[in-house]
Write a protein that holds these residues in place. Structure first.
Motif, PDB file in Angstrom:
ATOM      1  N   GLN A  27       0.823  -1.203   0.000  1.00 59.32           N
ATOM      2  CA  GLN A  27       0.000   0.000   0.000  1.00 59.32           C
ATOM      3  C   GLN A  27       0.862   1.258   0.000  1.00 59.32           C
ATOM      4  OE1 GLN A  27      -3.631   0.201  -0.195  1.00 59.32           O
ATOM      5  NE2 GLN A  27      -2.889  -1.715  -1.063  1.00 59.32           N
ATOM      6  N   GLU A  75      -2.792  -0.681  -5.083  1.00 59.05           N
ATOM      7  CA  GLU A  75      -1.827  -0.218  -4.074  1.00 59.05           C
ATOM      8  C   GLU A  75      -2.253   1.077  -3.383  1.00 59.05           C
ATOM      9  OE1 GLU A  75      -0.826  -1.141  -7.213  1.00 59.05           O
ATOM     10  OE2 GLU A  75      -0.095  -3.109  -6.614  1.00 59.05           O
ATOM     11  N   ARG A  76      -3.373   1.669  -3.780  1.00 52.02           N
ATOM     12  CA  ARG A  76      -3.792   2.936  -3.179  1.00 52.02           C
ATOM     13  C   ARG A  76      -5.153   2.835  -2.501  1.00 52.02           C
ATOM     14  NH1 ARG A  76      -2.041   8.092  -5.326  1.00 52.02           N
ATOM     15  NH2 ARG A  76       0.179   7.839  -5.438  1.00 52.02           N
ATOM     16  N   LEU A  78      -6.145   1.836   0.395  1.00 51.53           N
ATOM     17  CA  LEU A  78      -6.222   2.293   1.772  1.00 51.53           C
ATOM     18  C   LEU A  78      -5.950   3.780   1.932  1.00 51.53           C
ATOM     19  CD1 LEU A  78      -4.617  -0.663   3.770  1.00 51.53           C
ATOM     20  CD2 LEU A  78      -7.038  -0.150   3.398  1.00 51.53           C
TER      21      LEU A  78
END
Length: 79
Positions: A27, A75-76, A78
């Protein structure tokens, strides 16, 4: 400043756990503490997870519970 995220996972042999763990570790734009509660009966695992959160919640902006068989979409997610 990056948000601080407490991520809690209960694990009991789910097959996608490693992929789940990797997706959490990748993340971006967040600071993560990932707590894994493993191999406990469901009620005990929930109690242990909530106790971990209560003990540390003052240090985080939010809490996310991610099941051990869940793989994050990107990956973004959160952030």
């Amino acid at each position: 400043m990056e948000p601080k995220v407490f991520v809690g996972t209960m694990y009991c042999g789910e097959g996608d756990y490693l992929e789940c763990f990797r997706a959490i570790a990748k993340q971006e734009n967040v600071s993560i503490k990932h707590v894994v509660i493993s191999d406990l009966p469901e009620r005990e695992a929930h109690n242990a997870l909530w106790a971990s959160w209560r003990a540390e919640k003052q240090n985080f902006d939010f809490f996310v519970k991610i099941d051990a068989d869940t793989v994050l979409a990107n990956e973004r997610i959160l952030s």
